[in-house]
Design a protein around this motif. Sequence first.
Motif, PDB file in Angstrom:
ATOM      1  N   ARG A  53       0.834  -1.215   0.000  1.00 25.47           N
ATOM      2  CA  ARG A  53       0.000   0.000   0.000  1.00 25.47           C
ATOM      3  C   ARG A  53       0.863   1.257   0.000  1.00 25.47           C
ATOM      4  O   ARG A  53       0.568   2.228  -0.688  1.00 25.47           O
ATOM      5  CB  ARG A  53      -0.934  -0.010   1.216  1.00 25.47           C
ATOM      6  CG  ARG A  53      -2.160  -0.888   0.987  1.00 25.47           C
ATOM      7  CD  ARG A  53      -3.288  -0.552   1.928  1.00 25.47           C
ATOM      8  NE  ARG A  53      -2.930  -0.828   3.304  1.00 25.47           N
ATOM      9  CZ  ARG A  53      -2.917   0.078   4.278  1.00 25.47           C
ATOM     10  NH1 ARG A  53      -3.246   1.325   4.031  1.00 25.47           N
ATOM     11  NH2 ARG A  53      -2.591  -0.269   5.492  1.00 25.47           N
ATOM     12  N   LYS A  54       1.970   1.211   0.750  1.00 24.95           N
ATOM     13  CA  LYS A  54       2.871   2.374   0.779  1.00 24.95           C
ATOM     14  C   LYS A  54       3.482   2.614  -0.600  1.00 24.95           C
ATOM     15  O   LYS A  54       3.575   3.749  -1.076  1.00 24.95           O
ATOM     16  CB  LYS A  54       3.988   2.157   1.807  1.00 24.95           C
ATOM     17  CG  LYS A  54       3.607   2.699   3.186  1.00 24.95           C
ATOM     18  CD  LYS A  54       4.708   2.512   4.180  1.00 24.95           C
ATOM     19  CE  LYS A  54       5.899   3.438   3.921  1.00 24.95           C
ATOM     20  NZ  LYS A  54       6.944   3.258   4.958  1.00 24.95           N
ATOM     21  N   ALA A  55       3.907   1.523  -1.248  1.00 27.81           N
ATOM     22  CA  ALA A  55       4.487   1.646  -2.594  1.00 27.81           C
ATOM     23  C   ALA A  55       3.444   2.195  -3.563  1.00 27.81           C
ATOM     24  O   ALA A  55       3.750   3.034  -4.414  1.00 27.81           O
ATOM     25  CB  ALA A  55       4.991   0.285  -3.057  1.00 27.81           C
ATOM     26  N   ALA A  56       2.200   1.746  -3.414  1.00 30.55           N
ATOM     27  CA  ALA A  56       1.120   2.237  -4.284  1.00 30.55           C
ATOM     28  C   ALA A  56       0.911   3.736  -4.077  1.00 30.55           C
ATOM     29  O   ALA A  56       0.731   4.489  -5.041  1.00 30.55           O
ATOM     30  CB  ALA A  56      -0.170   1.468  -3.988  1.00 30.55           C
ATOM     31  N   GLU A  57       0.983   4.177  -2.817  1.00 31.60           N
ATOM     32  CA  GLU A  57       0.770   5.609  -2.540  1.00 31.60           C
ATOM     33  C   GLU A  57       1.943   6.431  -3.061  1.00 31.60           C
ATOM     34  O   GLU A  57       1.754   7.541  -3.537  1.00 31.60           O
ATOM     35  CB  GLU A  57       0.562   5.821  -1.034  1.00 31.60           C
ATOM     36  CG  GLU A  57      -0.756   5.204  -0.579  1.00 31.60           C
ATOM     37  CD  GLU A  57      -1.225   5.700   0.780  1.00 31.60           C
ATOM     38  OE1 GLU A  57      -0.420   6.298   1.510  1.00 31.60           O
ATOM     39  OE2 GLU A  57      -2.410   5.483   1.091  1.00 31.60           O
ATOM     40  N   THR A  58       3.150   5.886  -2.977  1.00 35.24           N
ATOM     41  CA  THR A  58       4.313   6.598  -3.523  1.00 35.24           C
ATOM     42  C   THR A  58       4.150   6.799  -5.026  1.00 35.24           C
ATOM     43  O   THR A  58       4.472   7.839  -5.566  1.00 35.24           O
ATOM     44  CB  THR A  58       5.607   5.776  -3.267  1.00 35.24           C
ATOM     45  OG1 THR A  58       5.668   5.472  -1.886  1.00 35.24           O
ATOM     46  CG2 THR A  58       6.840   6.528  -3.688  1.00 35.24           C
ATOM     47  N   ARG A  59       3.609   5.774  -5.668  1.00 33.91           N
ATOM     48  CA  ARG A  59       3.526   5.853  -7.125  1.00 33.91           C
ATOM     49  C   ARG A  59       2.271   6.565  -7.619  1.00 33.91           C
ATOM     50  O   ARG A  59       2.315   7.306  -8.598  1.00 33.91           O
ATOM     51  CB  ARG A  59       3.567   4.422  -7.686  1.00 33.91           C
ATOM     52  CG  ARG A  59       3.584   4.351  -9.190  1.00 33.91           C
ATOM     53  CD  ARG A  59       3.876   2.938  -9.657  1.00 33.91           C
ATOM     54  NE  ARG A  59       3.712   2.805 -11.107  1.00 33.91           N
ATOM     55  CZ  ARG A  59       4.596   3.204 -11.993  1.00 33.91           C
ATOM     56  NH1 ARG A  59       5.697   3.785 -11.610  1.00 33.91           N
ATOM     57  NH2 ARG A  59       4.377   3.039 -13.291  1.00 33.91           N
ATOM     58  N   PHE A  60       1.150   6.310  -6.941  1.00 34.55           N
ATOM     59  CA  PHE A  60      -0.121   6.797  -7.492  1.00 34.55           C
ATOM     60  C   PHE A  60      -0.787   7.880  -6.641  1.00 34.55           C
ATOM     61  O   PHE A  60      -1.817   8.409  -7.020  1.00 34.55           O
ATOM     62  CB  PHE A  60      -1.094   5.629  -7.665  1.00 34.55           C
ATOM     63  CG  PHE A  60      -0.607   4.574  -8.623  1.00 34.55           C
ATOM     64  CD1 PHE A  60      -0.666   4.791  -9.999  1.00 34.55           C
ATOM     65  CD2 PHE A  60      -0.087   3.383  -8.157  1.00 34.55           C
ATOM     66  CE1 PHE A  60      -0.202   3.818 -10.879  1.00 34.55           C
ATOM     67  CE2 PHE A  60       0.374   2.409  -9.029  1.00 34.55           C
ATOM     68  CZ  PHE A  60       0.319   2.630 -10.390  1.00 34.55           C
ATOM     69  N   GLY A  61      -0.198   8.192  -5.488  1.00 35.76           N
ATOM     70  CA  GLY A  61      -0.751   9.268  -4.669  1.00 35.76           C
ATOM     71  C   GLY A  61      -1.458   8.768  -3.422  1.00 35.76           C
ATOM     72  O   GLY A  61      -1.828   7.589  -3.321  1.00 35.76           O
ATOM     73  N   GLN A  62      -1.633   9.703  -2.490  1.00 34.29           N
ATOM     74  CA  GLN A  62      -2.243   9.410  -1.192  1.00 34.29           C
ATOM     75  C   GLN A  62      -3.589   8.705  -1.350  1.00 34.29           C
ATOM     76  O   GLN A  62      -4.424   9.137  -2.148  1.00 34.29           O
ATOM     77  CB  GLN A  62      -2.438  10.746  -0.453  1.00 34.29           C
ATOM     78  CG  GLN A  62      -2.700  10.623   1.026  1.00 34.29           C
ATOM     79  CD  GLN A  62      -1.441  10.160   1.768  1.00 34.29           C
ATOM     80  OE1 GLN A  62      -0.333  10.519   1.388  1.00 34.29           O
ATOM     81  NE2 GLN A  62      -1.629   9.359   2.806  1.00 34.29           N
ATOM     82  N   GLY A  63      -3.771   7.639  -0.596  1.00 32.83           N
ATOM     83  CA  GLY A  63      -5.058   6.940  -0.605  1.00 32.83           C
ATOM     84  C   GLY A  63      -5.334   6.181  -1.900  1.00 32.83           C
ATOM     85  O   GLY A  63      -6.471   5.754  -2.128  1.00 32.83           O
ATOM     86  N   ALA A  64      -4.292   5.976  -2.718  1.00 37.46           N
ATOM     87  CA  ALA A  64      -4.502   5.314  -4.020  1.00 37.46           C
ATOM     88  C   ALA A  64      -5.006   3.884  -3.827  1.00 37.46           C
ATOM     89  O   ALA A  64      -4.581   3.183  -2.908  1.00 37.46           O
ATOM     90  CB  ALA A  64      -3.196   5.288  -4.796  1.00 37.46           C
ATOM     91  N   ARG A  65      -5.922   3.482  -4.659  1.00 40.79           N
ATOM     92  CA  ARG A  65      -6.376   2.092  -4.664  1.00 40.79           C
ATOM     93  C   ARG A  65      -6.536   1.642  -6.121  1.00 40.79           C
ATOM     94  O   ARG A  65      -6.891   2.434  -6.984  1.00 40.79           O
ATOM     95  CB  ARG A  65      -7.677   1.925  -3.886  1.00 40.79           C
ATOM     96  CG  ARG A  65      -8.865   2.645  -4.491  1.00 40.79           C
ATOM     97  CD  ARG A  65     -10.153   2.240  -3.843  1.00 40.79           C
ATOM     98  NE  ARG A  65     -10.121   2.491  -2.414  1.00 40.79           N
ATOM     99  CZ  ARG A  65     -11.017   2.012  -1.556  1.00 40.79           C
ATOM    100  NH1 ARG A  65     -11.994   1.256  -1.996  1.00 40.79           N
ATOM    101  NH2 ARG A  65     -10.958   2.294  -0.287  1.00 40.79           N
ATOM    102  N   PRO A  66      -6.268   0.360  -6.366  1.00 48.94           N
ATOM    103  CA  PRO A  66      -6.327  -0.101  -7.767  1.00 48.94           C
ATOM    104  C   PRO A  66      -7.763  -0.279  -8.249  1.00 48.94           C
ATOM    105  O   PRO A  66      -8.698  -0.351  -7.443  1.00 48.94           O
ATOM    106  CB  PRO A  66      -5.609  -1.448  -7.701  1.00 48.94           C
ATOM    107  CG  PRO A  66      -5.832  -1.928  -6.307  1.00 48.94           C
ATOM    108  CD  PRO A  66      -5.888  -0.711  -5.437  1.00 48.94           C
ATOM    109  N   GLU A  67      -7.918  -0.350  -9.572  1.00 48.51           N
ATOM    110  CA  GLU A  67      -9.232  -0.685 -10.141  1.00 48.51           C
ATOM    111  C   GLU A  67      -9.557  -2.142  -9.838  1.00 48.51           C
ATOM    112  O   GLU A  67     -10.717  -2.515  -9.705  1.00 48.51           O
ATOM    113  CB  GLU A  67      -9.215  -0.497 -11.665  1.00 48.51           C
ATOM    114  CG  GLU A  67      -8.935   0.923 -12.130  1.00 48.51           C
ATOM    115  CD  GLU A  67      -9.980   1.909 -11.656  1.00 48.51           C
ATOM    116  OE1 GLU A  67     -11.182   1.605 -11.789  1.00 48.51           O
ATOM    117  OE2 GLU A  67      -9.590   2.980 -11.142  1.00 48.51           O
ATOM    118  N   ALA A  68      -8.494  -2.951  -9.759  1.00 52.31           N
ATOM    119  CA  ALA A  68      -8.684  -4.387  -9.509  1.00 52.31           C
ATOM    120  C   ALA A  68      -7.351  -5.002  -9.126  1.00 52.31           C
ATOM    121  O   ALA A  68      -6.294  -4.411  -9.352  1.00 52.31           O
ATOM    122  CB  ALA A  68      -9.213  -5.072 -10.759  1.00 52.31           C
ATOM    123  N   ILE A  69      -7.427  -6.186  -8.538  1.00 51.11           N
ATOM    124  CA  ILE A  69      -6.226  -6.998  -8.310  1.00 51.11           C
ATOM    125  C   ILE A  69      -6.345  -8.197  -9.244  1.00 51.11           C
ATOM    126  O   ILE A  69      -7.390  -8.869  -9.264  1.00 51.11           O
ATOM    127  CB  ILE A  69      -6.137  -7.465  -6.837  1.00 51.11           C
ATOM    128  CG1 ILE A  69      -6.005  -6.239  -5.910  1.00 51.11           C
ATOM    129  CG2 ILE A  69      -4.970  -8.424  -6.639  1.00 51.11           C
ATOM    130  CD1 ILE A  69      -6.085  -6.570  -4.416  1.00 51.11           C
TER     131      ILE A  69
END
Length: 317
Positions: A53-69
């Motif tokens: 989740r931290k890596a996702a926020e670094t790349r896509f911004g605060q609170g980022a969540r994917p469209e899908a896994i």
Amino acid sequence: MQTEPLRRPGRAEVAPGVARLRCAIVNVYFLGEPGGPWILVDTGLPGFARLIRKAAETRFGQGARPEAIVLTHGHFDHVGSLEALLRVWDVPVYAHERELPFLTGAASYPPPDPWVGGGMALSSPLFPRSPLHLGARVRALHADFSLPALPEWRWIHTPGHSAGHVSLFRDSDRVLVAGDAFVTTRQESLLSALLQRRKLSGPPAYFTPNWTDARASVERLAALEPEVAATGHGVPMRGRRLQRGLKKLAKSFERRAVPRGGRYVGHAAYTDAEARQVAPPTPPRPRALSGLVATLLALWWLRRRRVRAHQQELHFG
Ligand SMILES: [Zn+2]
Ligand SMILES: [Zn+2]
């Protein structure tokens, strides 16, 4: 919005819109450009949800969540942090329909083959292989081979390592996310797996129950002549070295990938209509067993020597 690619060690932009995060012995991938929709491919070992989740926020911004896994397959090292991530991200999970029994509680994976060589293989009976119970949160991948939210990508069924294993491919620049259809390190060896020593290899042998399908899958991927291969284990490979290596692997698959005398060689395990696992019996392994006994004896002897040395030290020290 943070638009920096992941640059810290273990995290890297593999190709435009493809970032890798290493979670100990396994990789997860973020597909999608910062600022746009993205998907997470696989979820690593248990205990890595926060890091992902931290890596996702670094790349896509605060609170980022994917469209899908999207899951390449459901082995424990690829779904380990899935339930922890779903507690925070209410997003759909996609897998091949033949992988669904292992994700919805209907079937366990076939037993591993620990006698294929290497320390990781010897430990494989300890690895969990019972199914997750994701229920309706997991869905079958779209029948038209498209991926959610990312129209430039498609999925390819690459069975063998597991019945519903998939790889992901972007035709425009021939980027391949291969899962465990093949890997770029000798995953059977504990040392290679930890150090990610580079070696284009077949799927991790201890967990591969169908070698005929595994070979056909490698042939199929080699024919795509990928420019970049991002695999479930090992560092990404690219260019001519990758293309030549993959063709060689496909051509001499028996010699380079299939374990000699492996449990599933010529006797694939499969799931029957009632989602029951049918696996061949464990063949006797006298040589491997005597190797194990010799290793245990050597360890016992070493320990005894150390205890004696310690006693002498105490005596004379
Ligand atoms: Zn696997
Ligand atoms: Zn794996």
